[in-house]
Write a protein that holds these residues in place. Structure first.
Motif: not given
Length: 181
Positions: A70-79
């Motif tokens: 992924c080129t961006q991440s969200g919180p925790g283990t989220l892409s």
């Protein structure tokens, strides 16, 4: 997959998709999707959060995991990916020219230890320039969920660390470095 604006709304559940085996030399899987049919903000412009789970005969054999590419991440283990989000960043480095290899003076830099984040590095560019530095080699600045990692975790290879300023923070650092040649 869920729209970021809906992630904390209990009545709106993520939309699940099964990946399709492609095979080939790398054993690839893929899924082309149309962002329609969900509830809440699903299908609208904005940021979408997603993650993977490995199943065998319908049973989970791994916990949820993020997209390692992924080129961006969200919180925790989220892409995270974005749909129809304008890129308003103003590059100002069109006159920049890379120094000749024999003229390079490289400084390897760990962002957090050098001065906390990308803005902190920008604050010290005059110092580096005064030392004669004309190239910065960043140690990994990947977005991993471990506090002490130095960027050497096998996740989110292409996502820039949010704590450092994220993608736009890195772009701003590049602009400022290139202004100083």
């Amino acid at each position: 997959i869920i729209h970021k604006d809906d992630q904390f709304t209990p009545s709106i559940q993520p939309v699940e998709y099964d990946m399709e085996w492609v095979g080939g030399d790398y054993g690839l899987w893929k899924k082309n999707i149309h962002l329609t049919g969900g509830s809440g903000h699903f299908g609208q412009p904005g940021s979408y959060l997603y993650r993977y789970q490995l199943l065998q005969n319908g049973h989970g054999i791994t916990s949820w995991f993020s997209d390692p590419f992924c080129t961006q991440s969200g919180p925790g283990t989220l892409s995270l990916f974005e749909v129809d989000v304008p890129n308003n960043f103003n590059w100002q480095d069109s006159g920049f020219k890379v120094p000749l290899i024999n003229d390079l003076v490289v400084y390897e830099l760990m962002v957090e230890e050098f001065n906390q984040d990308f803005n902190g590095v920008i604050d010290r560019l005059d110092y580096l320039e005064g030392l004669g530095i004309n190239a910065i080699e960043l140690m990994p600045a990947t977005n991993t969920k471990e506090f002490y990692h130095w960027g050497y975790m096998p996740t989110s290879y292409f996502a820039v660390e949010d704590r450092y300023g994220g993608r736009n923070g890195l772009k701003h650092l590049v602009n400022e470095c290139h202004k100083r040649n």
